[in-house]
Scaffold this active site. Sequence first.
Site, PDB file in Angstrom:
ATOM      1  N   LYS A 163       0.848  -1.198   0.000  1.00  0.00           N
ATOM      2  CA  LYS A 163       0.000   0.000   0.000  1.00  0.00           C
ATOM      3  C   LYS A 163       0.883   1.247   0.000  1.00  0.00           C
ATOM      4  CE  LYS A 163      -0.291  -0.170   5.036  1.00  0.00           C
ATOM      5  NZ  LYS A 163      -1.024  -0.783   6.164  1.00  0.00           N
TER       6      LYS A 163
ATOM      7  N   ARG B 253     -10.896   0.133  14.549  1.00  0.00           N
ATOM      8  CA  ARG B 253     -10.702   0.894  13.318  1.00  0.00           C
ATOM      9  C   ARG B 253     -11.726   0.451  12.278  1.00  0.00           C
ATOM     10  NH1 ARG B 253      -4.915   0.957  10.170  1.00  0.00           N
ATOM     11  NH2 ARG B 253      -5.369  -1.261   9.971  1.00  0.00           N
TER      12      ARG B 253
ATOM     13  N   HIS C 156      -6.371  -7.204  12.598  1.00  0.00           N
ATOM     14  CA  HIS C 156      -5.109  -6.462  12.621  1.00  0.00           C
ATOM     15  C   HIS C 156      -4.657  -6.280  14.063  1.00  0.00           C
ATOM     16  CE1 HIS C 156      -1.967  -4.191  10.819  1.00  0.00           C
ATOM     17  NE2 HIS C 156      -2.352  -3.014  11.235  1.00  0.00           N
TER      18      HIS C 156
ATOM     19  N   ARG D  44       1.119 -10.887   6.742  1.00  0.00           N
ATOM     20  CA  ARG D  44       1.081  -9.668   5.927  1.00  0.00           C
ATOM     21  C   ARG D  44       2.328  -8.843   6.235  1.00  0.00           C
ATOM     22  NH1 ARG D  44      -4.193  -9.567   8.313  1.00  0.00           N
ATOM     23  NH2 ARG D  44      -3.574  -7.713   9.484  1.00  0.00           N
TER      24      ARG D  44
ATOM     25  N   TYR E 193      14.602  32.007   5.547  1.00  0.00           N
ATOM     26  CA  TYR E 193      13.347  32.634   5.992  1.00  0.00           C
ATOM     27  C   TYR E 193      13.349  32.793   7.503  1.00  0.00           C
ATOM     28  CZ  TYR E 193      11.124  31.655   1.450  1.00  0.00           C
ATOM     29  OH  TYR E 193      10.788  31.618   0.129  1.00  0.00           O
TER      30      TYR E 193
ATOM     31  N   CYS F 262      13.303  25.224   3.159  1.00  0.00           N
ATOM     32  CA  CYS F 262      12.399  25.902   2.212  1.00  0.00           C
ATOM     33  C   CYS F 262      11.597  24.858   1.436  1.00  0.00           C
ATOM     34  CB  CYS F 262      13.197  26.752   1.233  1.00  0.00           C
ATOM     35  SG  CYS F 262      14.356  27.890   2.001  1.00  0.00           S
TER      36      CYS F 262
ATOM     37  N   ASP G 235      11.715  24.020  -1.748  1.00  0.00           N
ATOM     38  CA  ASP G 235      12.492  23.219  -2.706  1.00  0.00           C
ATOM     39  C   ASP G 235      13.977  23.153  -2.372  1.00  0.00           C
ATOM     40  OD1 ASP G 235      10.080  23.233  -4.284  1.00  0.00           O
ATOM     41  OD2 ASP G 235      10.651  25.259  -4.911  1.00  0.00           O
TER      42      ASP G 235
HETATM   43  C1  LIG Z   1      -0.282  -1.742   6.866  1.00  0.00           C
HETATM   44  C2  LIG Z   1      -0.885  -3.002   7.243  1.00  0.00           C
HETATM   45  C3  LIG Z   1      -0.089  -4.147   7.411  1.00  0.00           C
HETATM   46  C4  LIG Z   1       1.406  -4.120   7.367  1.00  0.00           C
HETATM   47  O1  LIG Z   1       1.891  -3.694   8.611  1.00  0.00           O
HETATM   48  P1  LIG Z   1       3.463  -3.581   8.891  1.00  0.00           P
HETATM   49  O2  LIG Z   1       3.552  -3.122  10.288  1.00  0.00           O
HETATM   50  O3  LIG Z   1       3.972  -2.572   7.912  1.00  0.00           O
HETATM   51  O4  LIG Z   1       4.035  -4.932   8.646  1.00  0.00           O
HETATM   52  C5  LIG Z   1      -0.737  -5.349   7.647  1.00  0.00           C
HETATM   53  N1  LIG Z   1      -2.074  -5.423   7.740  1.00  0.00           N
HETATM   54  C6  LIG Z   1      -2.863  -4.340   7.609  1.00  0.00           C
HETATM   55  C7  LIG Z   1      -4.345  -4.490   7.728  1.00  0.00           C
HETATM   56  C8  LIG Z   1      -2.303  -3.094   7.385  1.00  0.00           C
HETATM   57  O5  LIG Z   1      -3.090  -2.022   7.282  1.00  0.00           O
END
Ligand SMILES: *Cc1c(COP(=O)(O)O)cnc(C)c1O
Length: 388
Positions: free
Chosen positions: A43, A137, A167, A230, A274, A321, A323
Amino acid sequence: MEIHVNQIEKRSWIEINLSQLRANYEIYKKSLKRNAEIMAVIKADAYGHGDVQVARMLSGLGVKLFAVSNIDEAVGLREAGIKGEILILGYSSPVYTQTLCDLDLTQAVVSETYAAQLANTGFPVKCQFAIDTGMNRIGIDGDDAKHCEQVIRNYKEKLKVNGFFTHLCVADSDDESDKEFTSGQLTKFKTIVDLVADLNLPYKHCFNSAGGLRYLDESDYFSGFGEIVRLGIVLYGLKPDIRNVIPEGIAPALTWKSVLSMVKPVHAGEYIGYGRTFKVERESLIATVATGYADGLSRHLSNRGFVMINGQRAPIVGKICMDQTLVDVTDIPDVAIGMHAILLGKSGQLKYSADDMALDLGTIGYEVMCNIAKRVQRFYVNSYRDYL
Ligand SMILES: *Cc1c(COP(=O)(O)O)cnc(C)c1O
């Protein structure tokens, strides 16, 4: 006239070492205590590393499961020819159900209401239910396992439900109460896994990078839901939490470079940038780095951060700044226009990673990487030794 603008020589650019990314994947997979399949979390443009390039490399290694945050990312991967399962972790409007079906994408179902909306469109979307086991969430309420079972069975055919996931929100923590909390999350998830075992859903998963390393083992407890991890942040060589220990050999794959556009003497008593926030106290040599906050270099590093030039630290002076950024190179010999400044990566004996920068900024490496702007062009290289 031919225009060459694709050389690795920009004002601000990133070099991504695909060999290191590959090593990170292989080392991580090997260090799991259970032989699990990796779902690569790519992602946010693979945490800034370029999702298509990363997915192609991993596909070549046999990875067949990918996770993204939204439908645009998923479509981009399909357009680039990425095969396999692509799970969209976040909400997609029900107006996209046909696209989801046409491209064989898998949609996370964030709530029961949302499941009904998807089903009402009449398209048999491939889906995985999110189960909320304590993060609050997304997901259906994992405290009511019976109800979760009912919902999954109810939508099994209306939608093409092929799995569910949860998660872990503190799997990276060593705090005793956090460990207990994580165990509680795993127990809730396992209860649902057992209740719908007869459905033989192929995709049941709950581990992020930290969870896979710290909780998953070969015991029977995890059979049925310990077969997929994951993998996100550790694939990119960073730590879920700065205090975590990650397996030997895993390292950041990304180097952020810029160029010095000007080097000039500035006299004692003069000011920089600045707001005149930095007063030069000695006869100095100041260099202009061609990267600013519009490139993703946080302005919070003004008068605090540094870049690396020839293996030495050049402190950032004055306000960063949009850039450009000014650095003090008085103590670095032979600095000249056109030389490279390393913002993240390695320079001589010095190392400064997104995790290090995050510590200086009071945030996490994830955010530092995601904040590197799209205009910072990504280049792909393959040499290990530059980065180890
Ligand atoms: C981002 C995400 C992950 C990956 O998590 P890491 O800590 O980067 O390994 C796994 N599962 C879900 C649902 C996430 O949103």
